[in-house]
Design a protein around this motif. Structure first.
Motif, PDB file in Angstrom:
ATOM      1  N   LYS A  95       0.803  -1.228   0.000  1.00  0.00           N
ATOM      2  CA  LYS A  95       0.000   0.000   0.000  1.00  0.00           C
ATOM      3  C   LYS A  95       0.833   1.275   0.000  1.00  0.00           C
ATOM      4  O   LYS A  95       0.306   2.361  -0.199  1.00  0.00           O
ATOM      5  CB  LYS A  95      -0.936  -0.001   1.215  1.00  0.00           C
ATOM      6  CG  LYS A  95      -1.978  -1.113   1.180  1.00  0.00           C
ATOM      7  CD  LYS A  95      -2.897  -1.053   2.382  1.00  0.00           C
ATOM      8  CE  LYS A  95      -3.944  -2.169   2.333  1.00  0.00           C
ATOM      9  NZ  LYS A  95      -4.840  -2.127   3.524  1.00  0.00           N
ATOM     10  N   ASN A 106       0.569   3.396  -6.182  1.00  0.00           N
ATOM     11  CA  ASN A 106       0.040   3.673  -4.844  1.00  0.00           C
ATOM     12  C   ASN A 106       0.278   5.124  -4.438  1.00  0.00           C
ATOM     13  O   ASN A 106       0.837   5.419  -3.377  1.00  0.00           O
ATOM     14  CB  ASN A 106       0.652   2.745  -3.798  1.00  0.00           C
ATOM     15  CG  ASN A 106       0.376   1.283  -4.052  1.00  0.00           C
ATOM     16  OD1 ASN A 106      -0.597   0.935  -4.722  1.00  0.00           O
ATOM     17  ND2 ASN A 106       1.221   0.421  -3.530  1.00  0.00           N
ATOM     18  N   PRO A 108      -0.502   8.842  -3.009  1.00  0.00           N
ATOM     19  CA  PRO A 108      -1.286   9.210  -1.823  1.00  0.00           C
ATOM     20  C   PRO A 108      -2.759   9.410  -2.166  1.00  0.00           C
ATOM     21  O   PRO A 108      -3.110   9.749  -3.302  1.00  0.00           O
ATOM     22  CB  PRO A 108      -0.639  10.524  -1.376  1.00  0.00           C
ATOM     23  CG  PRO A 108       0.751  10.461  -1.909  1.00  0.00           C
ATOM     24  CD  PRO A 108       0.648   9.739  -3.214  1.00  0.00           C
ATOM     25  N   ASP A 109      -3.611   9.206  -1.171  1.00  0.00           N
ATOM     26  CA  ASP A 109      -5.057   9.358  -1.375  1.00  0.00           C
ATOM     27  C   ASP A 109      -5.385  10.732  -1.954  1.00  0.00           C
ATOM     28  O   ASP A 109      -4.868  11.761  -1.495  1.00  0.00           O
ATOM     29  CB  ASP A 109      -5.805   9.178  -0.046  1.00  0.00           C
ATOM     30  CG  ASP A 109      -5.731   7.745   0.462  1.00  0.00           C
ATOM     31  OD1 ASP A 109      -5.445   6.849  -0.359  1.00  0.00           O
ATOM     32  OD2 ASP A 109      -5.942   7.529   1.664  1.00  0.00           O
ATOM     33  N   GLY A 110      -6.226  10.731  -2.964  1.00  0.00           N
ATOM     34  CA  GLY A 110      -6.668  11.982  -3.571  1.00  0.00           C
ATOM     35  C   GLY A 110      -5.752  12.514  -4.643  1.00  0.00           C
ATOM     36  O   GLY A 110      -6.079  13.519  -5.290  1.00  0.00           O
ATOM     37  N   GLN A 139       3.631  16.815  -3.897  1.00  0.00           N
ATOM     38  CA  GLN A 139       2.225  16.555  -3.582  1.00  0.00           C
ATOM     39  C   GLN A 139       1.535  17.850  -3.169  1.00  0.00           C
ATOM     40  O   GLN A 139       1.968  18.544  -2.258  1.00  0.00           O
ATOM     41  CB  GLN A 139       2.125  15.523  -2.468  1.00  0.00           C
ATOM     42  CG  GLN A 139       0.701  15.198  -2.036  1.00  0.00           C
ATOM     43  CD  GLN A 139       0.664  14.231  -0.860  1.00  0.00           C
ATOM     44  OE1 GLN A 139       1.694  13.687  -0.454  1.00  0.00           O
ATOM     45  NE2 GLN A 139      -0.516  14.005  -0.313  1.00  0.00           N
TER      46      GLN A 139
END
Length: 355
Positions: A95, A106, A108-110, A139
């Motif tokens: 993950k 994988n 990062p979320d969003g 990011q």
């Protein structure tokens, strides 16, 4: 001809002791191969938060080393070679962000996909930074922000100075760029004192907070960000320093610097307590068995009382059993078999002797 039962049992017991003791007899430090079984060329090595070792391969496989064994990680990387494993990977390696030649897996979320080939990645101030051959991706809020566009980036490093976190990037041909983590899009050249056109492949921090950079023209150190670089002479000024690891100082001992180059694994002691880091001696090459370490040493990690490194395969170096211990165990096995053969059978023991 059978021996008496006590003698036979004694021979077998001695053989069993030698069989077990062989690999346990101390024998100094050695370098041995410890690579995932049936794996291809190892391209990256990293450590997860749970302490396990992660190894990526040219075939796009990911392996985990824990509890003295390698096991494959169930993650599909599209067959792309693994190029970057974040030092902050979670215990679940499937993950965490994984850099490959085909992009970042994988994310990062969003965050959207990042198809650019990844060279390095690092997490700083809750932001993921991704270095590529054509610039830096930072990011942002649901998007990737770009910096140093067109610059060939190779390695990322953080440096904590008091309450302020600094970021550093080693480049191909342009030395070092640096920025404050609070402003990760504002990078400045940080190359005063470095040779022109320098390739910087690795970084390491001393216990005193000074930055050391490994390049294709040796080692350089810096007192603080944006201050002039100075050469750290270790006898390898014409070698490529592909990887560095600085072992923390032990009581009454200097810090030990491990260097990975095209020629193999090197080590030396440095005095970094004073304002100017200084090598106490020239670097010493760790001797490898024939056929080992046929590629440059690209990553070095602490492992037990020694180090683990990647150089096409995975190797470990540190205190090992006696060299040639297997001969002791083999002798033990022979004695065990002889003792078993000499032991009289029950029928032999019950048969009365005649004159």
């Amino acid at each position: 001809m059978k021996a008496s039962r006590p003698v036979a049992i004694g021979i077998a017991a001695l053989g069993l002791i030698l069989l077990i003791a062989g690999p346990l007899i101390p024998g100094g430090e050695r370098l041995v191969r410890n690579t995932p079984p049936n794996s291809g060329h190892i391209t990256d090595l990293g450590r997860a938060d749970d302490g396990s070792i992660l190894a990526g391969t040219q075939e796009g496989e990911l392996w985990r080393y824990a509890k003295d064994r390698w096991a494959p990680v169930n993650v599909d990387l599209g067959g792309h070679p693994v190029t970057a494993l974040s030092a902050d990977l979670s215990g679940d390696a499937s993950k965490g962000p994984i850099g490959t030649s085909g992009g970042l897996y994988n994310a990062p979320d969003g965050m959207p996909e990042l198809p650019a080939p990844v060279r390095d990645e690092i997490l700083a101030s809750d932001r993921l930074l991704v270095a590529t051959g054509k610039g830096l991706y930072v990011q942002g809020d649901g998007q990737w922000l770009e910096a140093l566009e067109g610059t060939s980036l190779y390695r990322l490093e953080t440096q904590q100075l008091g309450d302020e976190l600094w970021l550093h990037i080693g480049t191909v041909g342009e030395g070092v760029y640096s920025a404050r983590a609070a402003d990760p899009l504002n990078w400045q050249p940080n190359r005063e004192g470095l040779p022109a056109g320098l390739n910087v492949f690795s970084f390491v921090m001393t216990d005193g907070g000074r930055l050391i950079a490994g390049s294709d023209k040796g080692l350089f150190w810096q007192q603080a960000p944006m201050q002039p670089w100075q050469r750290l002479k270790v006898g390898l000024e014409n070698s490529r320093m592909l990887s560095l690891y600085l072992e923390p100082a032990k009581p009454n001992q200097a810090e030990r610097l491990w260097i990975g180059s095209d020629d193999g694994l090197w080590r030396l002691e440095i005095n970094a307590a004073d304002s100017a880091p200084e090598a106490k001696s020239f670097a010493e090459l760790i001797q490898a068995p024939p056929g080992h370490v046929q590629y440059g040493v690209s990553w070095i990690l602490p492992f037990g009382d020694g180090v683990m490194l990647s150089a096409g395969s995975v190797y470990q170096f540190g205190p090992m059993g006696l060299k040639g211990w297997y001969w002791i165990s083999l002798a033990g096995l022979v004695l065990l078999l002889v003792g078993g053969w000499l032991t009289p059978s029950r029928n032999d023991a019950d048969t009365p002797k005649t004159a």
